[in-house]
Design an enzyme around this catalytic site. Structure first.
Site, PDB file in Angstrom:
ATOM      1  N   ASP A  11      47.015  42.161  41.964  1.00 37.58           N
ATOM      2  CA  ASP A  11      47.382  40.754  42.204  1.00 37.58           C
ATOM      3  C   ASP A  11      48.479  40.772  43.255  1.00 37.58           C
ATOM      4  OD1 ASP A  11      47.678  37.908  41.803  1.00 37.58           O
ATOM      5  OD2 ASP A  11      49.439  38.301  40.574  1.00 37.58           O
ATOM      6  N   SER A  12      48.874  39.574  43.688  1.00 36.62           N
ATOM      7  CA  SER A  12      49.976  39.491  44.635  1.00 36.62           C
ATOM      8  C   SER A  12      51.325  39.761  43.959  1.00 36.62           C
ATOM      9  CB  SER A  12      50.005  38.096  45.251  1.00 36.62           C
ATOM     10  OG  SER A  12      50.100  37.142  44.214  1.00 36.62           O
ATOM     11  N   GLY A  44      48.810  32.524  47.876  1.00 40.57           N
ATOM     12  CA  GLY A  44      48.166  31.207  47.745  1.00 40.57           C
ATOM     13  C   GLY A  44      48.514  30.208  48.829  1.00 40.57           C
ATOM     14  N   CYS A  74      43.584  38.132  40.930  1.00 39.11           N
ATOM     15  CA  CYS A  74      44.263  37.094  41.724  1.00 39.11           C
ATOM     16  C   CYS A  74      43.175  36.124  42.157  1.00 39.11           C
ATOM     17  CB  CYS A  74      44.931  37.739  42.932  1.00 39.11           C
ATOM     18  SG  CYS A  74      45.568  36.548  44.118  1.00 39.11           S
ATOM     19  N   ASN A  75      43.316  34.872  41.781  1.00 38.25           N
ATOM     20  CA  ASN A  75      42.278  33.904  42.155  1.00 38.25           C
ATOM     21  C   ASN A  75      42.233  33.682  43.658  1.00 38.25           C
ATOM     22  OD1 ASN A  75      43.119  33.117  39.220  1.00 38.25           O
ATOM     23  ND2 ASN A  75      41.084  32.271  39.561  1.00 38.25           N
ATOM     24  N   GLU A 151      57.235  33.508  38.630  1.00 40.23           N
ATOM     25  CA  GLU A 151      57.898  34.732  39.106  1.00 40.23           C
ATOM     26  C   GLU A 151      59.377  34.725  38.692  1.00 40.23           C
ATOM     27  OE1 GLU A 151      56.960  37.545  41.031  1.00 40.23           O
ATOM     28  OE2 GLU A 151      54.839  37.015  40.879  1.00 40.23           O
ATOM     29  N   CYS A 183      44.767  30.410  38.381  1.00 37.32           N
ATOM     30  CA  CYS A 183      45.734  31.302  39.024  1.00 37.32           C
ATOM     31  C   CYS A 183      46.267  32.175  37.901  1.00 37.32           C
ATOM     32  CB  CYS A 183      46.870  30.497  39.661  1.00 37.32           C
ATOM     33  SG  CYS A 183      48.252  31.526  40.218  1.00 37.32           S
ATOM     34  N   THR A 184      46.318  33.475  38.147  1.00 36.37           N
ATOM     35  CA  THR A 184      46.680  34.382  37.047  1.00 36.37           C
ATOM     36  C   THR A 184      48.167  34.312  36.685  1.00 36.37           C
ATOM     37  OG1 THR A 184      46.812  36.172  38.676  1.00 36.37           O
ATOM     38  CG2 THR A 184      44.760  35.972  37.415  1.00 36.37           C
ATOM     39  N   HIS A 185      48.958  33.616  37.496  1.00 35.77           N
ATOM     40  CA  HIS A 185      50.352  33.385  37.098  1.00 35.77           C
ATOM     41  C   HIS A 185      50.457  32.297  36.020  1.00 35.77           C
ATOM     42  CE1 HIS A 185      51.469  35.606  40.746  1.00 35.77           C
ATOM     43  NE2 HIS A 185      52.735  35.562  40.357  1.00 35.77           N
TER      44      HIS A 185
HETATM   45  N1  DGL Z   1      48.223  35.125  41.016  1.00 35.68           N
HETATM   46  C1  DGL Z   1      47.682  34.601  42.238  1.00 35.68           C
HETATM   47  C2  DGL Z   1      46.382  33.847  41.966  1.00 35.68           C
HETATM   48  O1  DGL Z   1      45.772  34.016  40.919  1.00 35.68           O
HETATM   49  C3  DGL Z   1      48.558  33.623  42.966  1.00 35.68           C
HETATM   50  C4  DGL Z   1      49.871  33.980  43.384  1.00 35.68           C
HETATM   51  C5  DGL Z   1      50.102  33.813  44.855  1.00 35.68           C
HETATM   52  O2  DGL Z   1      50.077  32.709  45.396  1.00 35.68           O
HETATM   53  O3  DGL Z   1      50.320  34.854  45.432  1.00 35.68           O
HETATM   54  O4  DGL Z   1      45.951  33.088  42.792  1.00 35.68           O
END
Ligand code: DGL
Length: 263
Positions: A11-12, A44, A74-75, A151, A183-185
């Site tokens: 992921d990011s 994103g 990461c979506n 975050e 979004c995985t966050h």
């Molecule tokens: N976790 C990332 C996702 O699922 C998004 C975080 C980002 O914007 O880097 O899209």
């Protein structure tokens, strides 16, 4: 057959840890390797071309460990990856499994999707939901302030509740019974998101759906089970905050080192 090669996840940032944690809880003996591209977060807000380039770099970093499978946790990156294999190994994104579950659980056939700007602009969720059911009503909303809140660890905070309400309450004017956390966050902000969407709304997140997919691949002998339960976590930029947050999210009882990745 027993194999010692890991499943690779990226992921990011820390968001993909919500997927990794579900996988690790469900399959504790499986070996995993994780990459958080914290140096270039957020993905994103970037263009599709840049996101694709970063995702390919993450996959090639992970390929040195010869994984049995790759998971794009990461979506935003998943919207730019059309491949179902990488270097001959299965590649799973976090979009299709979630779409499948959402379309099975909705009763009102009104589904909400929240995600980063890149994910919502791609319209991939609504496209795939409508492939499964052309009569599905899909409402999409980008929530760009959610990733920095997650975050930062503001996971159940009055400010987060207010922001969640501002993003989510307009779409809830529709009879939405299922809300995709695209979004995985966002699972980290679940309590604020549930308050804003209402207690009766199903929140669908990627982690458990990916754990089901991996179990199927093991059952179908596309992935071998491992026995060590080893875990290696790499970050492309490490700070005391990112190390602390990574350890807390994975559980302080879990034994692993955080390593630096030079992409
Ligand atoms: N976790 C990332 C996702 O699922 C998004 C975080 C980002 O914007 O880097 O899209």
């Amino acid at each position: 057959m027993i194999n010692d090669k890991p499943i690779a996840v990226f992921d990011s940032g820390v968001g993909g840890l919500t997927v990794l944690k579900s996988l690790k809880d469900r399959l504790p003996k499986q070996n995993f390797i994780y990459l958080g591209d914290s140096a270039r977060l957020p993905y994103g807000s970037k263009t599709p071309q840049t996101i694709r380039k970063y995702a390919v770099q993450c996959l090639s970093f992970l390929s040195q460990f010869e994984p049995q499978a790759y998971i794009v946790a990461c979506n935003s990156a998943s919207t730019q990856i059309a491949e179902s294999e990488w270097l001959g190994k299965p590649l799973l994104t976090v979009i299709e499994p979630v779409v499948k579950v959402a379309s099975q659980v909705t009763k009102t056939h009104h589904i909400g999707v929240i995600g980063t700007r890149a994910t919502i602009n791609s319209k991939l969720f609504s496209k795939l939901l409508k492939v499964l059911n052309p009569d599905e009503h899909v409402f999409e909303q980008s929530c760009p302030l959610f990733v920095p809140l997650a975050e930062e660890g503001w996971v159940d905070d009055p400010i987060t509740n207010l922001i969640a309400y501002r993003y989510i309450s307009p779409m809830m004017q529709n009879p939405i019974d299922t809300l995709i956390l695209g979004c995985t966050h966002y699972p980290l902000l679940k309590s604020s998101i549930q308050k804003a969407s209402g207690a009766g709304v199903n929140l669908i997140e990627a982690g458990p759906t990916l754990a089901n997919e991996i179990e199927h691949l093991i059952l179908n002998q596309k992935i071998d089970p491992t026995q060590d339960g080893s875990l290696r976590i790499f970050l492309s930029d490490r700070t005391s905050q990112s190390d602390f947050w990574t350890k807390s999210l994975m559980g302080l009882d879990l034994d692993f080192e955080i390593e630096s990745a030079d992409l």
